[in-house]
Design a protein around this motif. Structure first.
Motif, PDB file in Angstrom:
ATOM      1  N   ASP A 266       4.716  -6.327   1.118  1.00  0.00           N
ATOM      2  CA  ASP A 266       6.172  -6.225   1.275  1.00  0.00           C
ATOM      3  C   ASP A 266       6.674  -4.832   0.899  1.00  0.00           C
ATOM      4  O   ASP A 266       7.540  -4.254   1.576  1.00  0.00           O
ATOM      5  N   LYS A 267       6.124  -4.278  -0.185  1.00  0.00           N
ATOM      6  CA  LYS A 267       6.538  -2.948  -0.642  1.00  0.00           C
ATOM      7  C   LYS A 267       6.140  -1.872   0.371  1.00  0.00           C
ATOM      8  O   LYS A 267       6.899  -0.941   0.647  1.00  0.00           O
TER       9      LYS A 267
ATOM     10  N   SER B  43       3.230  -9.357  -2.265  1.00  0.00           N
ATOM     11  CA  SER B  43       4.236  -8.442  -2.814  1.00  0.00           C
ATOM     12  C   SER B  43       3.894  -6.985  -2.489  1.00  0.00           C
ATOM     13  O   SER B  43       4.780  -6.169  -2.193  1.00  0.00           O
TER      14      SER B  43
END
Length: 453
Positions: free
Chosen positions: A14-15, A11
Motif C-alpha cells: 500500500d505504501k 501494508s
C-alpha cells in the motif's frame, strides 16, 4: 534487504502504491529497491497499467531487469509491449543471455528480431546463438556469462580477472580452464583459487577430469548429471570440446519443474492444458486423447456383448464389474507412475527390464491376494454366495497382476521407441486395464458357470 511476510506485505505494498500514485520517486525507490527481487516482482504484478508505467520511469532498465527476469513467461509477454524500444533493449542488455533467449523463443520471429537489432551487438550475438540450438537441449538452456581462464594464469591474475568480470557472470564458483583454441582442459573452484598462493599457476590447482555435456544433450539428462555430481553448474561443449557455455543449478530447477509438469500432463492426458488457457484452447488440446480413449472404451462394450449369455445366467455378476475394472485401472496407473519415475531417474537401467516387470507383477499380485481375501468374505456374508466371492476375488487377483504388467511394460516399450514414456497416459492405461480385467472376469465366470447354477 527487506523480506515481506503475510502480515507486512499488504501494508508495505500500500505504501509503495501510494508513492507511485503521488509520484514520490525517492520514497518509492527506497522502499522498492530494499525488497528481495522475488518480492519486487510480486509488488510489481499487483500494480495497474498506469502505475506500472510510472515504475518504468522511476527505475532504470538495469534495475527493472531483475524484476522482469522474475516474471513468468506469460506475464513477460503481457508486460513487454508496455516498454518503449530503447528501455526494453537496455533492459535485455542487462539480463543474462539465457533468460533473454527463453523469452524471445516465445515471441514471433519478427518481434524478437526488432528488439535484437536495438540491443548491443555482443549481447544480441549471444542471444542469437542460444536461439539456434534445438529446444530442450543443453545449448538452449545454457548461459554465456561464465568465467574462463588459461592454465598459465597465476592465482593473482585470476583474482584480478574476477574483480573485473565477476559482477557480470552468472556464477563464479567454478572457473573453467581453456586452451588457446577455447577447448575445455580443466576446472577449478573459487575456493581452490583464494586458498592458494598468489604466484601459483592455475594449472597447479585445476582438475583435468572435467564432467561436461554436449550442446545437444537433452536438458533432462543435464539435470540428472548436475543432481548426480551435486554441481552448481556444468560446462557445455561442442563436438570439438570447445567451451560455449554453462548450465547452472537454477536453470536445472526450472528444467525439473518443466519436465515434471510435462510428465504430469502426459500421464493425465492433459499436456499443455494449463489454467491460463481459454476454455476452447484447453478443450482443443485435451480432446484428441479423450476421443481416442472413447474408441478404446468401445472394447469394454464389445467384451460385455460377447459374454452377454453369462450375464443373463448370473445377473449378479454385473454388480461387481465396476469393482473389478476400477481396481485394475488404479493398479495400472500406480505401476505407470513407478515405471515413468524409474525411467526418469535412471533406476530402470540399474534394476533391469525384466526385474522391474517381475517386481511390479508380484506387487500387483500380492495386493490382489489381499483384496481377494476381503472380497470373498464380504460377498459371502452380504450375498450368501461364497463361490461368487471366489470368482470375483480370483478375477481381481489376476487382473491386478496383469494391470501392473501393462502399466510397467507400455511406458518402457514407448521409451525403447525413443519417445517420451509419459505419453502412456493414466487414462490410456486405465482403459486398457479395464478391457483386459473385464475379459479375465468373464472368462473365469464363464468357465465356472456350471458350478454356480
Amino acid at each position: 534487504m527487506v523480506k515481506l511476510n503475510e502480515e507486512t506485505r499488504e501494508s508495505y505494498v500500500d505504501k509503495i502504491m501510494k508513492a507511485v500514485i503521488t509520484e514520490e520517486i525517492e520514497t518509492f525507490r527506497t522502499m522498492f529497491l530494499e525488497l528481495h527481487p522475488a518480492d519486487q516482482t510480486d509488488v510489481f504484478l499487483s500494480l495497474e497499467p498506469p502505475e506500472r508505467k510510472r515504475v518504468y520511469e522511476f527505475l532504470s532498465p538495469d534495475e527493472f531487469a531483475e524484476v522482469f527476469e522474475g516474471l513468468e513467461t506469460e506475464d513477460q509477454k503481457r508486460i513487454a509491449p508496455e516498454l518503449n524500444e530503447y528501455y526494453a533493449a537496455e533492459m535485455f542488455n542487462r539480463m543474462y543471455a539465457d533468460d533473454v533467449a527463453d523469452f524471445f523463443s516465445e515471441l514471433e520471429e519478427d518481434q524478437a528480431d526488432t528488439i535484437l537489432q536495438a540491443m548491443d551487438r555482443e549481447e544480441a550475438a549471444d542471444v542469437r546463438e542460444l536461439l539456434t540450438y534445438e529446444e530442450n537441449t543443453a545449448g538452449s538452456i545454457m548461459t554465456k556469462e561464465y568465467i574462463s581462464v588459461k592454465a598459465f594464469h597465476t592465482v593473482e591474475d585470476v583474482i584480478e580477472l574476477l574483480r573485473e568480470k565477476g559482477p557480470d557472470a552468472e556464477t563464479i564458483y567454478y572457473l573453467y580452464v581453456v586452451d588457446e583454441a577455447g577447448k575445455l582442459v580443466g576446472v577449478t573452484s573459487i575456493r581452490d583459487v583464494i586458498t592458494s598462493y598468489s604466484d601459483k599457476t592455475i594449472e597447479s590447482v585445476m582438475s583435468s577430469r572435467v564432467v561436461s555435456v554436449h550442446v545437444k544433450t537433452d536438458q533432462e539428462e543435464v539435470a540428472q548429471i548436475i543432481q548426480k555430481y551435486d554441481f552448481l553448474a556444468v560446462p557445455v561443449v561442442t563436438e570439438h570440446q570447445v567451451l560455449v557455455g554453462i548450465v547452472t543449478f537454477d536453470d536445472v530447477i526450472d528444467v525439473m519443474e518443466e519436465e515434471a509438469a510435462e510428465d504430469i500432463g502426459e500421464i493425465t492426458a492433459s499436456r499443455g492444458a494449463d489454467v491460463t488457457l481459454r476454455p476452447f484452447q484447453a478443450a482443443k488440446r485435451r480432446m484428441p486423447w479423450i476421443v481416442l480413449l472413447m474408441f478404446f472404451g468401445l472394447g469394454t462394450a464389445e467384451v460385455i456383448s460377447v459374454f452377454e449369455s453369462t450375464l443373463e445366467t448370473v445377473v449378479l455378476l454385473a454388480a461387481f464389474i465396476p469393482m473389478v475394472m476400477g481396481s485394475a485401472g488404479n493398479t495400472g496407473t500406480q505401476s505407470l507412475a513407478v515405471a515413468v519415475r524409474a525411467l526418469a531417474t535412471g533406476n530402470l537401467e540399474k534394476r533391469g527390464f525384466m526385474k522391474t516387470i517381475a517386481r511390479e507383477f508380484l506387487t500387483g499380485f500380492y495386493i490382489g491376494v489381499a483384496c481377494a481375501a476381503v472380497i470373498i468374505v464380504l460377498i459371502g456374508l452380504f450375498y450368501g454366495d461364497f463361490f461368487l466371492g471366489v470368482i470375483v476375488g480370483v478375477s481381481i487377483m489376476i487382473s491386478l497382476g496383469a494391470a501392473s504388467v501393462i502399466g510397467t511394460t507400455v511406458p518402457m516399450l514407448i521409451n525403447k521407441l525413443k519417445m517420451d514414456p509419459a505419453i502412456a497416459s493414466g487414462p490410456f492405461i486405465t482403459t486398457l486395464s479395464d478391457v483386459i480385467s473385464l475379459m479375465i472376469y468373464f472368462l473365469i465366470a464363464t468357465s465356472l458357470l456350471q458350478y454356480m447354477q
